[in-house]
Write a protein that holds these residues in place. Structure first.
Motif, PDB file in Angstrom:
ATOM      1  N   ASN A 123      -0.603 -10.997  -0.322  1.00 51.11           N
ATOM      2  CA  ASN A 123      -1.498 -10.671  -1.434  1.00 51.11           C
ATOM      3  C   ASN A 123      -1.989 -11.967  -2.075  1.00 51.11           C
ATOM      4  O   ASN A 123      -1.200 -12.903  -2.286  1.00 51.11           O
ATOM      5  CB  ASN A 123      -0.791  -9.818  -2.494  1.00 51.11           C
ATOM      6  N   LYS A 173      -9.011  -9.320  -5.844  1.00 45.02           N
ATOM      7  CA  LYS A 173      -7.661  -9.262  -5.289  1.00 45.02           C
ATOM      8  C   LYS A 173      -7.752  -8.910  -3.811  1.00 45.02           C
ATOM      9  O   LYS A 173      -8.391  -7.928  -3.438  1.00 45.02           O
ATOM     10  CB  LYS A 173      -6.809  -8.215  -6.019  1.00 45.02           C
ATOM     11  N   ALA A 207      -5.605  -8.212  -0.124  1.00 44.77           N
ATOM     12  CA  ALA A 207      -4.312  -7.795   0.422  1.00 44.77           C
ATOM     13  C   ALA A 207      -4.424  -7.638   1.929  1.00 44.77           C
ATOM     14  O   ALA A 207      -5.413  -7.078   2.432  1.00 44.77           O
ATOM     15  CB  ALA A 207      -3.851  -6.492  -0.219  1.00 44.77           C
TER      16      ALA A 207
END
Length: 398
Positions: free
Chosen positions: A329, A336, A338
């Motif tokens: 992550n 963001k 991941a």
């Protein structure tokens, strides 16, 4: 029909009556809080299985009313509508389009939650009606929030804070409102379900929990079981910049009630995540034991959160499963990110099921609007078929 049906109708009327004075441009007052949200999703499924590829364009609209407390009592009402924008070239599990791959988002309007809650400072809280319940990481009991029609539970729940460190929860449920509703043969799972959860905050960043789930299904006897286990999560500061998070869970599941076969199976989940500034790397293993005939099952879990995004293992194969994964992550100033990689194999025997790669990007576009782009690829060896899935999602909250 749930024995709580008359209560649901009464609570909806009560909630609506309280809501009547609220004008269209007011989100909350001292008497009631109104929450409105919209979630649009485009989902595509490509598979080598003997079905056609699927594409779904769906919109979930949600209205939630919560009254202020009156002598400790309050009412919650939440109504969802799932609509299709464009075609419906997918199997939503109730439309009869079995020639397409499954995207389990039936359309319709549903009372997602309607409950009466009593809060007492010393006795804790008591909730009666249709409600959302999410235990721990939702591996055994959860709301399946990823799907457009959420999973909720009919019954009563008592939550008690014995001290600043110790919390207890008991529930008795008689119906599960599953994601395959609001209509159709799989919309509900009736039965007699008892749950227990105790959580002890051992230290500031260390929590120990014990849980028990006694499931007696009325129409799904193969899933009758008693599951008991423990769950620990903790975080350690290695120095000013490095941190280690550890999660350890274990459980045992036995046949119960009218289960069709005697069985005893074990479960464990182990993970360790290292964080440095904006980067987290996690290694882990999850095991649901099997013997080639039956395996450890979690029928009321939030299953999409486990064993990859393609949902190939919503039902544990008879030989069980071992999922070994690595996840990365990264939180940037922009979004963001991941990434995840899974290797799946049988718990009993030597079968290698396959591998899966996941990636997602999420970003808050404005204060009220959030976006998500997510993709998954499963490469089959001894289980299932090669499958790719892609999602684009927007969530707008008033």
């Amino acid at each position: 029909m749930s024995v709580f049906k008359p209560l649901y109708i009464a609570l909806v009327v009560a909630g609506s009556a309280v809501a009547m004075p609220v004008s269209a441009d007011i989100i909350s007052t001292d008497e009631i809080k109104l929450d409105v949200s919209f979630r649009y999703r485009l989902e595509q499924v490509n598979t080598d299985a003997p079905v056609q590829d699927a594409l779904a364009s769906t919109l979930r609209s949600r209205i939630k009313l919560t009254t202020a407390s009156f002598n400790g009592f309050s009412v919650l009402t939440e109504i969802d509508n799932v609509s299709y924008i464009g075609g419906d070239s997918f199997n939503n599990t109730v439309n009869g389009k079995t020639g397409y791959a499954v995207i389990a988002d039936p359309d319709g309007t549903d009372i997602n939650q309607v409950a009466l809650r009593y809060q007492h400072d010393k006795a804790g809280s008591f909730t009666l009606g249709r409600q959302q319940i999410n235990h721990l990481n939702q591996r055994f009991l959860g709301g399946v929030g990823w799907r457009q029609n959420e999973q909720t539970f009919d019954g009563y729940r008592w939550q008690f804070k014995a001290s600043e460190q110790l919390q207890l929860e008991l529930a008795h449920l008689d119906n599960v409102n599953r994601i395959f509703g609001p209509d159709g043969p799989a919309a509900d799972q009736r039965g007699d379900f008892r749950t227990l959860l105790a959580q002890w905050q051992v230290a500031k960043e260390h929590r120990l929990a014990a849980f028990g789930y006694d499931f007696d299904f009325r129409d799904w006897n193969p899933r009758d079981s008693l599951t008991m286990g423990i769950d620990y999560s903790g975080s350690f500061a290695l120095n000013d910049e490095h941190r280690l998070a550890v999660h350890v869970a274990g459980a045992r599941q036995n046949d119960r009630h009218q289960a069709t076969i005697d069985f005893t199976h074990n479960y464990h989940r182990l993970s360790a995540g290292w964080t440095y500034q904006a980067v987290t790397v996690e290694l882990g293993q999850e095991r649901l034991a099997g013997d080639g005939q039956l395996a450890f099952q979690t029928p009321l879990a939030t299953l999409h959160a486990f064993q990859g995004f393609t949902d190939l293992f919503l039902v544990t194969p008879p030989a069980g499963i071992r999922d070994n994964w690595i996840k990365l992550n990264y939180q940037s100033d922009w979004a963001k990110f991941a990434f995840g990689y899974h290797e799946f194999s049988a718990d009993a025997g030597t079968s290698e099921y396959g591998q899966e790669f996941n990636v997602s990007v999420s970003k808050a576009l404005t204060k009220q609007l959030a976006g998500l782009l997510k993709a998954a690829r499963y490469d089959a060896d001894d289980f299932g078929s090669d499958t790719s899935k892609l999602w684009f999602q927007l969530v707008y909250t008033l």
